[in-house]
Design a protein around this motif. Structure first.
Motif, PDB file in Angstrom:
ATOM      1  N   VAL A   1       1.047  -1.459   0.484  1.00 57.13           N
ATOM      2  CA  VAL A   1       0.180  -0.307   0.310  1.00 57.13           C
ATOM      3  C   VAL A   1       0.742   1.117  -0.059  1.00 57.13           C
ATOM      4  O   VAL A   1       1.653   1.716   1.003  1.00 57.13           O
ATOM      5  CB  VAL A   1      -0.816  -0.097   1.225  1.00 57.13           C
ATOM      6  N   ALA A   2       1.338   1.975  -1.557  1.00 57.51           N
ATOM      7  CA  ALA A   2       2.288   3.220  -1.349  1.00 57.51           C
ATOM      8  C   ALA A   2       1.228   4.268  -1.060  1.00 57.51           C
ATOM      9  O   ALA A   2       0.168   4.906  -2.156  1.00 57.51           O
ATOM     10  CB  ALA A   2       2.577   2.843  -2.616  1.00 57.51           C
ATOM     11  N   TYR A   3       1.445   4.727  -0.098  1.00 54.52           N
ATOM     12  CA  TYR A   3       1.158   6.739  -0.179  1.00 54.52           C
ATOM     13  C   TYR A   3       1.735   7.443  -0.550  1.00 54.52           C
ATOM     14  O   TYR A   3       2.883   7.891  -0.200  1.00 54.52           O
ATOM     15  CB  TYR A   3       0.280   6.605   1.240  1.00 54.52           C
ATOM     16  N   SER A   4       1.458   8.466  -1.861  1.00 59.20           N
ATOM     17  CA  SER A   4       1.943   9.127  -2.481  1.00 59.20           C
ATOM     18  C   SER A   4       3.217   9.367  -2.370  1.00 59.20           C
ATOM     19  O   SER A   4       3.684   8.402  -3.550  1.00 59.20           O
ATOM     20  CB  SER A   4       1.638  10.566  -1.033  1.00 59.20           C
ATOM     21  N   MET A   5       4.644   9.628  -2.445  1.00 55.13           N
ATOM     22  CA  MET A   5       5.638   9.106  -2.691  1.00 55.13           C
ATOM     23  C   MET A   5       5.703   8.025  -2.979  1.00 55.13           C
ATOM     24  O   MET A   5       7.187   7.026  -3.795  1.00 55.13           O
ATOM     25  CB  MET A   5       6.978  10.044  -2.375  1.00 55.13           C
TER      26      MET A   5
ATOM     27  N   ILE B   1      -5.846   1.543  -7.261  1.00 56.42           N
ATOM     28  CA  ILE B   1      -5.738   3.276  -7.249  1.00 56.42           C
ATOM     29  C   ILE B   1      -7.173   3.920  -6.453  1.00 56.42           C
ATOM     30  O   ILE B   1      -8.381   3.571  -6.719  1.00 56.42           O
ATOM     31  CB  ILE B   1      -5.614   3.424  -8.829  1.00 56.42           C
ATOM     32  N   LEU B   2      -6.451   4.186  -5.782  1.00 60.87           N
ATOM     33  CA  LEU B   2      -7.720   5.092  -4.623  1.00 60.87           C
ATOM     34  C   LEU B   2      -6.885   6.562  -4.845  1.00 60.87           C
ATOM     35  O   LEU B   2      -5.999   7.270  -3.712  1.00 60.87           O
ATOM     36  CB  LEU B   2      -7.479   4.972  -3.286  1.00 60.87           C
ATOM     37  N   HIS B   3      -8.184   7.251  -5.686  1.00 62.38           N
ATOM     38  CA  HIS B   3      -7.602   9.059  -5.152  1.00 62.38           C
ATOM     39  C   HIS B   3      -8.619   9.558  -5.384  1.00 62.38           C
ATOM     40  O   HIS B   3      -9.732   9.074  -5.572  1.00 62.38           O
ATOM     41  CB  HIS B   3      -6.705   8.537  -6.544  1.00 62.38           C
ATOM     42  N   SER B   4      -7.834  10.684  -4.284  1.00 60.36           N
ATOM     43  CA  SER B   4      -8.939  11.946  -4.987  1.00 60.36           C
ATOM     44  C   SER B   4      -9.632  13.009  -5.935  1.00 60.36           C
ATOM     45  O   SER B   4      -8.022  13.157  -6.248  1.00 60.36           O
ATOM     46  CB  SER B   4      -9.293  12.692  -3.355  1.00 60.36           C
TER      47      SER B   4
ATOM     48  N   ALA C   1      -3.037  12.092 -12.878  1.00 61.35           N
ATOM     49  CA  ALA C   1      -2.580  11.683 -12.270  1.00 61.35           C
ATOM     50  C   ALA C   1      -2.332  10.100 -12.214  1.00 61.35           C
ATOM     51  O   ALA C   1      -2.235   9.106 -13.000  1.00 61.35           O
ATOM     52  CB  ALA C   1      -1.371  11.950 -11.291  1.00 61.35           C
ATOM     53  N   ALA C   2      -3.382  10.088 -10.995  1.00 60.23           N
ATOM     54  CA  ALA C   2      -4.441   8.308 -11.630  1.00 60.23           C
ATOM     55  C   ALA C   2      -5.169   8.326 -12.337  1.00 60.23           C
ATOM     56  O   ALA C   2      -5.270   6.792 -12.735  1.00 60.23           O
ATOM     57  CB  ALA C   2      -5.546   9.001 -10.334  1.00 60.23           C
ATOM     58  N   GLU C   3      -5.578   8.935 -13.060  1.00 59.95           N
ATOM     59  CA  GLU C   3      -6.471   8.813 -14.030  1.00 59.95           C
ATOM     60  C   GLU C   3      -5.564   8.274 -15.541  1.00 59.95           C
ATOM     61  O   GLU C   3      -5.549   6.744 -16.542  1.00 59.95           O
ATOM     62  CB  GLU C   3      -7.201   9.926 -14.668  1.00 59.95           C
ATOM     63  N   GLU C   4      -4.037   8.756 -15.632  1.00 61.38           N
ATOM     64  CA  GLU C   4      -3.298   8.641 -16.413  1.00 61.38           C
ATOM     65  C   GLU C   4      -2.105   6.789 -16.653  1.00 61.38           C
ATOM     66  O   GLU C   4      -1.911   6.117 -16.724  1.00 61.38           O
ATOM     67  CB  GLU C   4      -1.878   9.263 -16.159  1.00 61.38           C
ATOM     68  N   HIS C   5      -1.937   6.908 -14.968  1.00 61.18           N
ATOM     69  CA  HIS C   5      -1.588   5.488 -14.236  1.00 61.18           C
ATOM     70  C   HIS C   5      -3.056   4.421 -14.627  1.00 61.18           C
ATOM     71  O   HIS C   5      -2.360   3.139 -15.019  1.00 61.18           O
ATOM     72  CB  HIS C   5      -1.508   5.546 -12.690  1.00 61.18           C
TER      73      HIS C   5
ATOM     74  N   LEU D   1      -9.566   2.034 -10.012  1.00 60.85           N
ATOM     75  CA  LEU D   1      -9.446   2.803  -9.835  1.00 60.85           C
ATOM     76  C   LEU D   1     -11.121   3.691  -9.499  1.00 60.85           C
ATOM     77  O   LEU D   1     -12.194   3.188 -10.055  1.00 60.85           O
ATOM     78  CB  LEU D   1      -9.763   4.623 -11.422  1.00 60.85           C
ATOM     79  N   ILE D   2     -10.308   3.710  -7.945  1.00 65.39           N
ATOM     80  CA  ILE D   2     -11.800   4.162  -7.135  1.00 65.39           C
ATOM     81  C   ILE D   2     -11.592   5.296  -6.478  1.00 65.39           C
ATOM     82  O   ILE D   2     -10.287   6.024  -5.615  1.00 65.39           O
ATOM     83  CB  ILE D   2     -11.848   3.074  -5.752  1.00 65.39           C
ATOM     84  N   GLU D   3     -12.653   6.241  -6.716  1.00 64.08           N
ATOM     85  CA  GLU D   3     -12.159   7.904  -6.602  1.00 64.08           C
ATOM     86  C   GLU D   3     -13.197   7.727  -4.589  1.00 64.08           C
ATOM     87  O   GLU D   3     -13.746   7.876  -4.987  1.00 64.08           O
ATOM     88  CB  GLU D   3     -13.283   8.493  -7.166  1.00 64.08           C
ATOM     89  N   MET D   4     -11.894   8.529  -4.401  1.00 60.85           N
ATOM     90  CA  MET D   4     -12.094   9.074  -2.985  1.00 60.85           C
ATOM     91  C   MET D   4     -12.635  10.129  -2.425  1.00 60.85           C
ATOM     92  O   MET D   4     -12.233  10.703  -3.876  1.00 60.85           O
ATOM     93  CB  MET D   4     -10.722   8.809  -2.091  1.00 60.85           C
ATOM     94  N   ASP D   5     -12.568  10.697  -1.506  1.00 55.97           N
ATOM     95  CA  ASP D   5     -13.336  12.026  -1.523  1.00 55.97           C
ATOM     96  C   ASP D   5     -12.376  13.142  -0.734  1.00 55.97           C
ATOM     97  O   ASP D   5     -12.422  13.761  -0.948  1.00 55.97           O
ATOM     98  CB  ASP D   5     -14.454  11.881  -0.404  1.00 55.97           C
ATOM     99  N   ASP D   6     -11.230  13.023   0.319  1.00 54.25           N
ATOM    100  CA  ASP D   6     -10.652  14.401   0.852  1.00 54.25           C
ATOM    101  C   ASP D   6      -9.496  15.074   0.985  1.00 54.25           C
ATOM    102  O   ASP D   6      -8.710  14.275   1.599  1.00 54.25           O
ATOM    103  CB  ASP D   6     -11.404  13.995   2.565  1.00 54.25           C
TER     104      ASP D   6
END
Length: 861
Positions: free
Chosen positions: A146-150, A247-250, A260-264, A273-278
């Motif tokens: 589970v890779a967060y950010s960087m 891919i979890l991204h807001s 960036a998430a869409e390109e990945h 690809l799951i869209e998050m809120d915060d």
């Protein structure tokens, strides 16, 4: 004076600075004695091989991590990787939400928190290799990441290094492709990260913190993480990634855009690809929801139902092969837009021109709108220059001689700007915006004059409103061609960008000055100084002489034998010699030596009394000469005409000084040498020093006379500063204005070749004086004399200075001589110095060692 009293005086004069330096030194010592890895009590540690440039090298690195066991021994291993500048605690919310259904490994990546802080490589590529080492060392065949950010880049590199190690990859608001990161270009990003690294390094080094800031959130390690990272390879890794990916991204992520998430998602056709809120804070604010998605995904993969690239949907596979569409790059918004805005505004405090050019480049690239880029530059310039005004208002003239103000503007420049402001009023505020070198002094002067703040702000607003959009717009227009060139020659990106910026800066420095007479004449001055070798800096003149010096060292089998040319001077007078000690050795010559005394570096009031006592003791009146006891090329020499000038000079020169009688008349430089054993020496060169003048006509100001004069214009910048308080004066018709009073080439004097003035009488007198000084064979006298007839007769000479090995036969600066003549002259004088030194060596004298001499040169410099 010994070093110890000088040090004590410096401490007394700068108590706060001394205390600060002591604290910084103590902090540095403490920091280097602290352990490089500082794991917390509840962390486990593992020694790993050090990684540099994505390769394992010698040495070890400690990785601290949390190992939370699962309820079942057969449970999958989940690797929770934090972002930057955060560390393992950033993943505790997710860990708690996941509970004990998995074995959780939560490491501090090297450089952060509990792991080794100082490592050679902080990049995501190096961290990827550390992660695979950690799994290997723990005997873990596979882990779900589970890779967060960087850490998105970390896991991608780990999967690329060891594909079998990463069972699945959850990209949690994670970075990936370069095009969606910050400015979208590696070289631009690298420059921004370099600025950030430099700023944090200065803070972390310059603030005494005794180790508390080494693992702070915004630390050098964090900055190195981004500076060392190259995201360009991640696109290819994503294109080849074969395992399951979630891919979890807001959409509201202000740091890593949703694009960036869409390109990945496009590049990895088996991904979901799951869209998050915060926004970017998913692990903190949506830990439960994110954990549910992660657990479902891991369980699906563990059940054998994970999607791999090999069985991805055909349409997704086709989409993954399409070239990247730059139109998908979003313009920054939210936090990212704020970062851009602040960066541009801050850069204006360093260079307004560079900030405007940078904003224009971003506009040309489509990263920013014209409005945003211009407003950011406008804001920084507006705020910065109001600060200048307020500095003049509340700091004023007393602070001009102190750091940091004295680094940016001279007192003379402020006096000139103040006079200009008083003479022309409001229009100066606008005009100064378009004339290089006038803004700082004018705005500071406006504050000193207590100009109305609101009046100043109004006119300044108008000036900036004209200047900023024009420069940003010009940069944006030219930037389109620059970006097109970059696209076609990416490997030369730095050269293109540097060339583009230099081109615009040259345009500003050449075209803008053409709009004023002063600007045009200063350009003429720069051109003359460039095309006339006598004005070249030392580094441009001396390389051939240095090469010849190396040959002489080989020939004489010693690199330092030349120092024996003057065994009566420390190291032959190569640098840092005391003028007072040298003149003291010449005192037996009697009246031929200009009267002098030493002014010790004590309290200013006591030093003023020393100068007054010198004048009274010898019956002198003003003017008097004050100069540093150790100095070269006329630096710091002052002609003092009043108590006020004396006090001002002493305040700016706390070092050991010489007070010397002022000797009127003609000035000459006489270069003398004598080989050991010779009864009489030789006059190698004579310099006829002429003090430039201008003639008044009752119409032109002194400034205009200087700028119009074909010789004075060559030294225009120095002369305009030197006469700043008189530039508006209009000399009477026929009045002769002497522009300088010191026979120093760097301060405006004209040096002519006076070798033809040599006579046997002059040589006899110089030889008599020289042989008074035991151990002197080679150097140049600077002397004054009433007339040329007296000079040739060797009478009424007044020696004001004697220089040793660093002397130049300054007659070579005669405008009639070429640079080749100068090289020949310098080489000849150094050949003579080596020969005299070698002769003294045969008489039993020993030259200093190379390293010892270099050490003294560094310490004296």
């Amino acid at each position: 004076m010994s070093d110890a009293p000088a040090a004590r005086l410096w401490v007394r004069r700068h108590p706060l600075l001394t205390a600060y330096l002591v604290l910084v030194l103590a902090s540095t010592v403490v920091r280097w004695t602290l352990p490089d890895a500082r794991p917390r009590a509840d962390q486990v540690t593992q020694e790993l091989a050090t990684v540099a440039e994505d390769r394992v090298v010698g040495g070890t690195v400690t990785m601290a991590y949390y190992d939370r066991p699962a309820a079942s021994r057969d449970a999958p291993v989940v690797l929770l990787l934090h972002g930057s500048p955060l560390a393992s605690p950033a993943m505790f919310g997710l860990a708690n939400a996941l509970g004990d259904r998995y074995r959780l490994l939560i490491p501090d990546l090297p450089g952060l928190r509990g792991s080794t802080i100082r490592v050679p490589d902080y990049s995501v590529a190096a961290h990827g290799r550390y992660v695979t080492q950690l799994l290997d060392s723990l005997g873990i065949a596979q882990a779900h990441a589970v890779a967060y950010s960087m850490s998105g880049g970390v896991v991608l590199h780990a999967a690329d290094i060891a594909p079998g190690k990463i069972a699945s990859n959850t990209m949690l608001a994670a970075i990936g492709v370069q095009e969606m990161e910050l400015l979208g270009d590696y070289h631009l990003n690298h420059a921004v990260h370099g600025l950030q690294l430099g700023a944090l390094w200065l803070i972390q080094t310059g603030v005494p913190h005794f180790g508390y800031m080494d693992d702070a959130v915004l630390s050098v390690s964090y900055a190195r993480n981004f500076y060392d990272t190259d995201q360009r390879p991640l696109r290819a890794i994503l294109e080849g990634y074969a395992g399951p990916m979630q891919i979890l991204h807001s959409r509201s992520d202000g740091l890593v855009p949703f694009a960036a998430a869409e390109e990945h998602y496009r590049l990895v056709p088996q991904s979901t690809l799951i869209e998050m809120d915060d926004g970017h804070s998913i692990p903190f604010t949506e830990a439960e929801a994110a954990a549910a998605h992660i657990a479902a995904f891991i369980d699906q993969v563990e059940a054998g139902n994970g999607t791999a690239r090999s069985n991805a949907a055909p349409d997704r596979l086709v989409a993954a092969t399409q070239p990247f569409d730059e139109a998908t790059v979003p313009r920054p918004e939210g936090v990212t837009l704020g970062i851009f805005f602040i960066l541009i505004a801050l850069v204006t405090l360093i260079s307004e021109d560079l900030a405007c050019i940078g904003a224009g480049l971003l506009i040309a690239r489509g990263t920013l709108t014209f409005t945003t880029g211009t407003l950011a530059a406008f804001t920084g310039i507006f705020v910065g220059d109001i600060l200048l005004f307020l500095a003049g208002r509340y700091l004023g003239r007393p602070f001009l001689g102190r750091a940091p103000l004295k680094w940016f503007v001279s007192k003379q420049a402020v006096e000139r700007g103040t006079a200009w402001l008083q003479e022309r009023g409001a229009q100066v505020i606008i005009i100064s915006r378009f004339i290089p070198g006038t803004r700082f002094a004018t705005y500071f002067g406006a504050g000193m004059l207590h100009t109305s703040f609101w009046w100043f702000t109004l006119f300044f607003f108008v000036a900036v409103a004209i200047w900023t959009p024009a420069l940003v717009g010009l940069s944006a227009w030219a930037g389109e061609a620059a970006w097109d060139l970059l696209a076609r020659a990416e490997q030369y990106a730095w050269l293109v960008l540097v060339g583009f910026i230099l081109g615009l800066l040259l345009l500003l420095k050449i075209v803008v000055p053409l709009f004023s007479y002063r600007g045009r004449r200063l350009l003429v001055s720069s051109w003359k100084r460039l095309t006339h070798w006598e004005f070249w800096p030392m580094w441009a003149i001396y390389p051939p002489v240095v090469v010849y010096g190396v040959w002489l060292s080989i020939k004489h089998r010693s690199a330092t034998v030349f120092t024996l040319a003057n065994p009566g001077m420390p190291d032959g007078g190569i640098v840092g010699e005391s003028k007072a000690e040298i003149l003291t050795q010449l005192r037996p010559a009697g009246d031929a030596i200009a009267t002098f005394d030493v002014i010790e570096p004590d309290e200013e009031a006591e030093r003023a009394e020393q100068v007054a006592a010198f004048l009274a003791r010898h019956g002198f009146a003003y003017p008097v000469v004050l100069k540093p006891d150790v100095g070269e090329r006329g630096q710091g020499v002052g002609i003092i005409r009043s108590d006020a000038e004396r006090d001002a000079y002493l305040a700016e020169h706390p070092e050991r000084l010489i007070a010397q009688e002022y000797v009127p008349g003609l000035e000459y430089g006489v270069f003398y040498y004598r080989h050991p054993g010779e009864a009489q020496g030789h006059l190698f060169a004579i310099t006829d020093k002429r003090f430039p003048t201008v003639n008044g006509d009752g119409q032109r100001t002194l400034e205009r006379l200087i700028l119009d004069d074909p010789r004075a214009v060559c030294m225009a910048r120095f002369l305009l500063n030197h006469h700043a308080d008189r530039l508006r004066d209009v000399p009477a018709d026929g009045e002769v204005i002497r522009l300088v009073e010191l026979g120093t080439h760097s301060r405006g004097s004209l040096f002519l070749d006076g070798t033809h003035l040599a006579t046997p009488d002059l040589l006899a007198e110089i030889d008599l004086i020289s042989q008074v000084y035991d151990g002197f064979y080679f150097g140049r006298y600077d002397l004054r004399v009433p007339s040329v007839e007296d000079f040739q007769a060797g009478r009424h000479l007044k020696i004001v200075e004697l220089n040793g090995l660093t002397s130049e036969a300054t007659s070579m600066y005669d405008p009639q001589h070429s640079v080749f003549f100068a090289w020949r002259t310098l080489m000849t004088q150094w050949r003579i110095a080596f020969e005299i030194g070698a002769a003294n060596r045969t008489r039993g004298m020993q030259a200093p060692g190379v390293w010892g001499l270099l050490g003294r040169l560094v310490n004296r410099g």
